[in-house]
Design a protein around this motif. Structure first.
Motif, mmCIF file in Angstrom:
data_model
loop_
_atom_site.group_PDB
_atom_site.id
_atom_site.type_symbol
_atom_site.label_atom_id
_atom_site.label_comp_id
_atom_site.label_asym_id
_atom_site.label_seq_id
_atom_site.Cartn_x
_atom_site.Cartn_y
_atom_site.Cartn_z
ATOM 1 N N GLY A 112 -6.713 -7.848 -13.061
ATOM 2 C CA GLY A 112 -6.094 -7.888 -14.384
ATOM 3 C C GLY A 112 -5.083 -6.779 -14.588
ATOM 4 N N LEU A 113 -5.257 -5.667 -13.894
ATOM 5 C CA LEU A 113 -4.311 -4.556 -13.970
ATOM 6 C C LEU A 113 -3.144 -4.717 -13.004
ATOM 7 C CD1 LEU A 113 -6.834 -1.577 -14.245
ATOM 8 C CD2 LEU A 113 -5.434 -2.552 -16.068
ATOM 9 N N GLY A 114 -3.102 -5.859 -12.306
ATOM 10 C CA GLY A 114 -1.969 -6.141 -11.425
ATOM 11 C C GLY A 114 -2.170 -5.730 -9.986
ATOM 12 N N GLN A 115 -3.386 -5.322 -9.596
ATOM 13 C CA GLN A 115 -3.628 -4.901 -8.231
ATOM 14 C C GLN A 115 -3.975 -6.112 -7.355
ATOM 15 O OE1 GLN A 115 -3.144 -1.935 -7.058
ATOM 16 N NE2 GLN A 115 -2.821 -0.889 -9.011
ATOM 17 N N ARG A 116 -3.443 -6.153 -6.171
ATOM 18 C CA ARG A 116 -3.815 -7.172 -5.182
ATOM 19 C C ARG A 116 -4.940 -6.577 -4.342
ATOM 20 N NH1 ARG A 116 1.607 -8.929 -2.264
ATOM 21 N NH2 ARG A 116 0.111 -10.355 -1.247
ATOM 22 N N THR A 117 -6.172 -6.910 -4.731
ATOM 23 C CA THR A 117 -7.330 -6.241 -4.148
ATOM 24 C C THR A 117 -7.421 -6.446 -2.637
ATOM 25 O OG1 THR A 117 -8.708 -8.162 -4.696
ATOM 26 C CG2 THR A 117 -8.624 -6.364 -6.303
ATOM 27 N N GLY A 118 -7.064 -7.627 -2.152
ATOM 28 C CA GLY A 118 -7.112 -7.853 -0.711
ATOM 29 C C GLY A 118 -6.156 -6.958 0.040
ATOM 30 N N ALA A 119 -4.936 -6.831 -0.480
ATOM 31 C CA ALA A 119 -3.951 -5.961 0.170
ATOM 32 C C ALA A 119 -4.367 -4.497 0.088
ATOM 33 C CB ALA A 119 -2.585 -6.164 -0.481
ATOM 34 N N VAL A 120 -4.940 -4.108 -1.052
ATOM 35 C CA VAL A 120 -5.384 -2.724 -1.206
ATOM 36 C C VAL A 120 -6.470 -2.400 -0.187
ATOM 37 C CG1 VAL A 120 -6.570 -1.111 -2.750
ATOM 38 C CG2 VAL A 120 -4.740 -2.557 -3.634
ATOM 39 N N ARG A 121 -7.427 -3.313 -0.022
ATOM 40 C CA ARG A 121 -8.507 -3.066 0.940
ATOM 41 C C ARG A 121 -7.979 -3.046 2.373
ATOM 42 N NH1 ARG A 121 -12.039 -5.920 -2.728
ATOM 43 N NH2 ARG A 121 -13.496 -4.367 -3.547
ATOM 44 N N ALA A 122 -7.033 -3.913 2.675
ATOM 45 C CA ALA A 122 -6.469 -3.918 4.029
ATOM 46 C C ALA A 122 -5.729 -2.612 4.307
ATOM 47 C CB ALA A 122 -5.540 -5.116 4.198
ATOM 48 N N LEU A 123 -4.926 -2.157 3.357
ATOM 49 C CA LEU A 123 -4.192 -0.904 3.543
ATOM 50 C C LEU A 123 -5.136 0.290 3.565
ATOM 51 C CD1 LEU A 123 -1.098 -1.546 1.228
ATOM 52 C CD2 LEU A 123 -1.144 -1.529 3.731
ATOM 53 N N GLY A 124 -6.159 0.257 2.715
ATOM 54 C CA GLY A 124 -7.134 1.334 2.724
ATOM 55 C C GLY A 124 -7.900 1.401 4.041
ATOM 56 N N ALA A 125 -8.263 0.225 4.566
ATOM 57 C CA ALA A 125 -8.942 0.193 5.864
ATOM 58 C C ALA A 125 -8.020 0.714 6.963
ATOM 59 C CB ALA A 125 -9.402 -1.225 6.174
ATOM 60 N N LEU A 126 -6.727 0.367 6.899
ATOM 61 C CA LEU A 126 -5.773 0.876 7.884
ATOM 62 C C LEU A 126 -5.676 2.398 7.810
ATOM 63 C CD1 LEU A 126 -3.553 0.499 9.998
ATOM 64 C CD2 LEU A 126 -1.933 0.111 8.122
ATOM 65 N N ALA A 127 -5.607 2.938 6.594
ATOM 66 C CA ALA A 127 -5.558 4.395 6.438
ATOM 67 C C ALA A 127 -6.811 5.047 7.003
ATOM 68 C CB ALA A 127 -5.383 4.756 4.962
ATOM 69 N N ALA A 128 -7.987 4.462 6.715
ATOM 70 C CA ALA A 128 -9.239 5.036 7.218
ATOM 71 C C ALA A 128 -9.306 4.981 8.739
ATOM 72 C CB ALA A 128 -10.427 4.293 6.608
#
Length: 378
Positions: free
Chosen positions: A271-287
């Motif tokens: 609802g706040l405009g975040q693409r949760t799938g993309a966020v998790r993929a990028l976060g996993a890449l950073a980790a």
């Protein structure tokens, strides 16, 4: 009779609007000051307090680095350390000890500690799991399996040679975990990531153990890498890992607002405009970049990535714009102090930093659990 209920009886009116800075007052308005950040105990920290905490953490990191350069089997005064860094004299034994032995060790501790602190904070925010650590995506298990195969099959013997194999194994394990967790309608949810990471880690651990119990020569070499150490790594190994760690750190810091949104739940984040799938993929890449680089460089070091974000969160609250930078400063400080302590407690020998870090991190985590009555919250 009026059709509208009094404002005090409307749903949610008693609680009032939720502001970013903290809980509202009984009158429905939040009295939080601009820039204030709620801590885990509900108390607000103003921006000046948090800026002062960052400066204090930076000063502690500098002091820990100087101790790492000065303390050892051969004691060297801080003045000589500074002189060796600013005006090196290759004819001086003290300068050679600082530059050739302790400086690479300190740089490895700085890079690995920063990566572990950021990776732990990202993983806990990404999965909304207070017990998440940098190895949750199977990164440590993948790196260990790759190192064992490199030693056993290819005959790699130097810590510098482990780096590329450990990085490749960490990345491959993380990709497999994400692919397994992404199956199904919901995609890679926090629960599925956790379960997939545990399953892949168990599989890789059994493979690693099978090789080690049948090859004593490989086990003799692997056990020194497995315990976690800053010794024997030169600056060329740091140069190989540093670009990946820097990319992971930059990506993690850029994801801070998105990680804050994920703490509210997937529906609210969308609802706040975040693409949760993309966020998790990028976060996993950073980790993966952060934890893979740290593991390849120093071996699997436990408790730093798990305990430090909780320690920092007690001051900053859940806001990742403060949590991530402070974790990146506190984690290498803890790692360097653990390394210094390992040099002096068992003279003339040393205790590996992975052992000392666990001994320091475990009581911190237990104290935090007791302080919060048996539960750790994000």
């Amino acid at each position: 009779m009026s059709a509208s209920a009094p404002s005090s009886a409307r749903p949610g009116a008693a609680r009032g609007p939720q502001g970013r800075a903290g809980a509202p007052t009984s009158g429905g308005r939040s009295r939080a000051t601009p820039g204030a950040v709620p801590t885990a105990s509900g108390r607000r920290r103003g921006r000046p307090v948090l800026v002062a905490a960052v400066l204090l953490a930076l000063a502690a990191l500098v002091a820990a680095a100087l101790l790492s350069l000065a303390v050892g089997s051969r004691g060297i005064s801080p003045g000589v350390v500074v002189e060796a860094l600013l005006a090196p004299d290759r004819s001086s034994t003290d300068h050679l000890v600082v530059l050739d032995l302790r400086l690479p060790r300190t740089v490895v501790g700085l890079v690995a500690g920063t990566a572990l602190g950021l990776a732990g904070a990202v993983m806990q925010g990404l999965t909304r799991n207070p017990l998440a650590d940098p190895g949750l995506l199977g990164v440590n298990a993948g790196a260990a399996t790759a190192v064992v195969l490199a030693i056993s099959v290819l005959g790699v013997t130097s810590p510098g040679g482990y780096v590329w194999f450990a990085l490749a194994g960490a990345a491959a394990a993380a990709v497999v975990v994400h692919l397994v967790a992404a199956t199904g309608r919901e995609g890679a949810t926090p629960v599925k990531l956790t379960l997939a990471g545990a399953a892949v880690s168990a599989l890789l651990l059994s493979l690693t153990t099978g090789v080690l119990v049948t090859d004593s020569a490989t086990f003799d070499q692997f056990r020194f890498w497995q315990v976690g150490s800053l010794v024997g790594r030169d600056l060329s190994a740091v140069a190989a890992v540093l670009p990946l760690v820097a990319a992971g750190a930059l990506l993690a810091l850029l994801l801070a607002p998105a990680l804050d949104a994920l703490q509210l739940g997937d529906d609210v984040a969308r609802g706040l405009g975040q693409r949760t799938g993309a966020v998790r993929a990028l976060g996993a890449l950073a980790a993966v970049l952060l934890c893979g680089g740290a593991t390849a460089l120093a071996g699997p070091i436990a408790f730093v990535g798990l305990a430090v974000p909780h320690l920092v969160r007690a001051l900053t609250g859940p806001a990742h714009r403060w949590l991530l930078p402070l974790s990146a400063l506190v984690a290498p400080t803890l790692l360097l102090l653990a390394d210094v302590l390992g040099r002096v407690v068992a003279r003339p020998g040393e205790v590996q930093v992975g052992v000392v870090a666990a001994l320091l991190g475990a009581p911190v985590l237990v104290a935090l659990v007791r302080r919060r009555r048996g539960s750790l919250e994000l």
